[in-house]
Motif scaffolding. Structure first.
Motif, short mmCIF file in Angstrom:
data_model
loop_
_atom_site.label_atom_id
_atom_site.label_comp_id
_atom_site.label_asym_id
_atom_site.label_seq_id
_atom_site.Cartn_x
_atom_site.Cartn_y
_atom_site.Cartn_z
N ALA A 241 0.82 -1.21 0.00
CA ALA A 241 0.00 0.00 0.00
C ALA A 241 0.85 1.26 0.00
CB ALA A 241 -0.92 0.00 1.22
N LEU A 242 2.08 1.20 0.60
CA LEU A 242 2.89 2.42 0.74
C LEU A 242 4.33 2.02 1.02
CD1 LEU A 242 2.51 5.57 0.89
CD2 LEU A 242 2.43 5.31 3.36
N ALA A 243 5.26 2.87 0.59
CA ALA A 243 6.66 2.71 0.95
C ALA A 243 6.94 3.56 2.19
CB ALA A 243 7.56 3.13 -0.21
N VAL A 244 7.49 2.93 3.24
CA VAL A 244 7.68 3.62 4.52
C VAL A 244 9.10 3.42 5.02
CG1 VAL A 244 5.24 3.33 5.16
CG2 VAL A 244 6.92 1.61 5.87
N THR A 245 9.47 4.24 6.00
CA THR A 245 10.73 4.06 6.73
C THR A 245 10.41 3.61 8.14
OG1 THR A 245 10.78 6.37 7.42
CG2 THR A 245 11.89 5.82 5.36
N THR A 246 11.34 2.98 8.79
CA THR A 246 11.11 2.44 10.13
C THR A 246 12.10 3.03 11.12
OG1 THR A 246 12.54 0.54 9.68
CG2 THR A 246 10.17 0.29 9.24
N VAL A 247 11.76 2.90 12.39
CA VAL A 247 12.60 3.41 13.48
C VAL A 247 12.30 2.60 14.72
CG1 VAL A 247 10.92 5.12 14.30
CG2 VAL A 247 13.36 5.52 14.62
N GLN A 248 13.25 2.56 15.63
CA GLN A 248 13.06 1.87 16.91
C GLN A 248 13.08 2.90 18.04
OE1 GLN A 248 16.15 -1.36 16.60
NE2 GLN A 248 14.44 -2.60 17.38
N PRO A 249 12.32 2.66 19.12
CA PRO A 249 12.35 3.58 20.28
C PRO A 249 13.76 3.66 20.85
CG PRO A 249 10.49 2.07 20.42
CD PRO A 249 11.34 1.57 19.30
N SER A 250 14.08 4.82 21.41
CA SER A 250 15.40 5.03 22.01
C SER A 250 15.27 5.67 23.38
CB SER A 250 16.26 5.92 21.10
OG SER A 250 15.66 7.20 20.95
N GLN A 251 16.31 5.52 24.19
CA GLN A 251 16.32 6.10 25.53
C GLN A 251 16.85 7.53 25.46
OE1 GLN A 251 15.43 4.58 28.42
NE2 GLN A 251 14.94 2.59 27.53
N ALA A 252 16.25 8.42 26.26
CA ALA A 252 16.69 9.82 26.31
C ALA A 252 16.44 10.36 27.71
CB ALA A 252 15.95 10.66 25.27
N SER A 253 17.23 11.36 28.07
CA SER A 253 17.06 12.03 29.36
C SER A 253 16.19 13.26 29.16
CB SER A 253 18.42 12.43 29.94
OG SER A 253 18.26 13.10 31.18
N LEU A 254 15.01 13.26 29.78
CA LEU A 254 14.06 14.36 29.60
C LEU A 254 13.86 15.12 30.90
CD1 LEU A 254 11.27 12.67 27.44
CD2 LEU A 254 13.29 13.89 26.69
N PRO A 255 13.65 16.43 30.81
CA PRO A 255 13.38 17.22 32.02
C PRO A 255 12.00 16.93 32.58
CG PRO A 255 13.18 18.59 30.07
CD PRO A 255 13.68 17.26 29.59
N ILE A 256 11.89 17.05 33.90
CA ILE A 256 10.60 16.87 34.58
C ILE A 256 10.12 18.25 35.01
CG2 ILE A 256 9.39 15.77 36.50
CD1 ILE A 256 11.60 13.70 36.58
N TYR A 257 8.94 18.64 34.55
CA TYR A 257 8.36 19.94 34.88
C TYR A 257 7.04 19.76 35.61
CZ TYR A 257 11.71 22.14 31.69
OH TYR A 257 12.85 22.57 31.07
N LEU A 258 6.79 20.67 36.53
CA LEU A 258 5.50 20.74 37.21
C LEU A 258 4.88 22.09 36.88
CD1 LEU A 258 3.36 19.71 39.18
CD2 LEU A 258 4.69 20.70 41.04
N THR A 259 3.76 22.09 36.20
CA THR A 259 3.10 23.31 35.76
C THR A 259 2.12 23.80 36.82
OG1 THR A 259 3.33 22.65 33.46
CG2 THR A 259 1.74 24.38 33.93
N ALA A 260 2.08 25.11 37.03
CA ALA A 260 1.16 25.70 37.99
C ALA A 260 0.76 27.08 37.50
CB ALA A 260 1.79 25.80 39.38
N ASN A 261 -0.35 27.57 38.02
CA ASN A 261 -0.83 28.91 37.71
C ASN A 261 -0.79 29.77 38.97
OD1 ASN A 261 -1.47 28.21 35.02
ND2 ASN A 261 -3.43 27.36 35.68
N GLY A 262 -0.74 31.08 38.78
CA GLY A 262 -0.70 31.98 39.92
C GLY A 262 -0.75 33.43 39.49
N THR A 263 -0.48 34.31 40.45
CA THR A 263 -0.56 35.75 40.23
C THR A 263 0.76 36.40 40.61
OG1 THR A 263 -2.91 35.68 40.76
CG2 THR A 263 -1.86 37.84 40.76
N VAL A 264 1.18 37.36 39.81
CA VAL A 264 2.37 38.15 40.12
C VAL A 264 1.97 39.27 41.09
CG1 VAL A 264 4.20 39.62 39.19
CG2 VAL A 264 3.39 37.64 37.89
N THR A 265 2.66 39.37 42.20
CA THR A 265 2.37 40.39 43.21
C THR A 265 3.67 41.05 43.66
OG1 THR A 265 2.53 38.82 45.04
CG2 THR A 265 0.36 39.12 44.04
#
Length: 396
Positions: A44-68
């Motif tokens: 049906a189609l010509a495709v390319t393939t890939v395998q999952p890889s390990q990477a170091s990703l940052p961990i963020y915590l999102t929050a809302n607030g007010t500047v005072t």
């Protein structure tokens, strides 16, 4: 006889030709069918393939607030019943500690100050006269020229005159303080955030005239749920984006000791760094969203084009040994440049369809091709143009 033989020969030749044509048609049909059977169904189609890889990703915590404001000082009037004659600052002005912000009329205060000075001079003169009389009385105490009652009277007059002189001196000091209070000065370095002082107004003591953001410092008060509160510590770095789009870095100064009983959220106080002069300033009262940097963690990632969104869910296509694909539902996580974390759904050794995944359906037959250098160059250029990690990483 000859004529008969010639006619028979012609008929025989025609029959042979017809038979040969039939054989060719039947043989060609069988050859085409055989060729078709050997070729099989087309991919049906010509495709390319890939395998999952390990990477170091940052961990963020999102929050809302007010500047005072970090601290807002109220500057009021210490004088009572005086008229404002001059207001020298306005909202938004940057001021220094001790700078004169406004002045009151000094006419009545100067008059009372002169009266206090005169009263002090009179009291000091009376005190000096009483002191001389008391000293003479002490010298005559042993001679009997004056009675004990008279001597005590002179001594008492001396003490009374001395007390009156001290009282006059204190009254003079009060008037001098009143004179200094006719000038309203800044209690600290900062920015004027509010002004209610008006020239010509007669105000009473304690009336608010100005509000001052001390040292121009702002803070972001983020609302964090009690479940996430334990992940944040004093000194945690945060990136805050204000409502006007300005991004500013901050650092956690303190965490509120209590949690709101209504929404089960606690306030986290984040000190904001000063913004550059060429960007829109962050102002007190603005709504802002921010991300707390909680470090890094190892994750399984795949290229962004591997994931296909359908019906609100994320899918990938895994290659099978027979070159057919299987659609698998996955749970995406954080994003780093052009790669996305896969939280669950795909084993690390799986072979996934990369380019062309969006055109496939479950069970399609595909042809695997090798990535061309042009494709690799375009991928490299895309990575170079990717925004910084801090601006694109998603909350885990």
């Amino acid at each position: 006889m000859k004529r008969f033989n010639k006619k028979t020969i012609v008929i025989a030749v025609v029959a042979v030709l017809v038979l040969a044509g039939i054989v060719l048609v039947v043989g060609g049909g069988k050859s085409d069918a055989k060729k078709k059977d050997e070729t099989g169904p087309k991919p049906a189609l010509a495709v390319t393939t890939v395998q999952p890889s390990q990477a170091s990703l940052p961990i963020y915590l999102t929050a809302n607030g007010t500047v005072t404001a970090w601290q807002e000082a109220i500057i009021g009037s210490e004088s009572n019943g005086l008229k404002l004659t001059d207001v020298r600052v306005n909202v938004g002005d940057v001021v220094k500690r001790g700078q004169v912000l406004a002045t009151f009329s000094v006419a009545s205060v100067n008059a009372e100050l002169a009266q206090a000075r005169a009263s002090l001079m009179e009291a000091e003169a009376n005190a000096a006269d009483a002191k001389n009389n008391a000293e003479r009385a002490r010298t005559l105490e042993t001679t009997g020229a004056l009675s004990t009652q008279q001597i005590n009277q002179y001594l008492t007059t001396e003490q009374t005159a001395k007390a009156k002189a001290e009282a006059a001196k204190a009254l003079l000091a009060v008037q001098e303080v009143r004179l200094s209070q006719t000038q309203v000065v800044a209690s600290d370095d900062g920015v004027i955030s509010a002004r209610s002082a008006t020239v010509g107004a007669v105000v009473s003591a304690g009336t608010e005239l100005f509000r001052l953001i001390r040292q121009g410092r702002l803070e972001w008060r983020a609302e964090v749920t009690s479940a996430e509160l334990g992940r944040i510590k004093t000194g945690t770095v945060a990136l805050i984006t204000a409502a006007n789009g300005t991004q500013v870095k901050g650092k956690v100064r303190m965490i509120a000791p209590t949690v709101d009983a209504q929404n089960r959220a606690a306030l986290v106080y984040v000190d904001l760094a000063p913004t550059a002069a060429d960007v829109a300033p962050v102002r007190a009262g603005m709504f802002a969203t921010g991300q707390f940097d909680l470090g890094n963690s190892t994750a399984v990632t795949v290229p962004q084009q591997t994931i296909v969104i359908r019906d609100g869910f994320s899918y990938v296509f895994r290659m099978n040994p027979d070159n057919r694909v299987t659609q698998i539902k996955v749970q995406p996580g954080r994003r780093l440049a052009d790669r996305i974390e896969i939280i669950s759904g795909v084993p690390t050794d799986a072979v996934l369809v990369a380019n062309g995944a969006g055109f496939l359906n479950d069970g399609d037959l595909v042809k695997v091709v090798v990535d061309t250098p042009a494709t690799a160059d375009s991928t490299k250029e895309q990575k170079v143009a990717t925004p910084p990690v801090g601006a694109t990483a998603a909350t885990k």
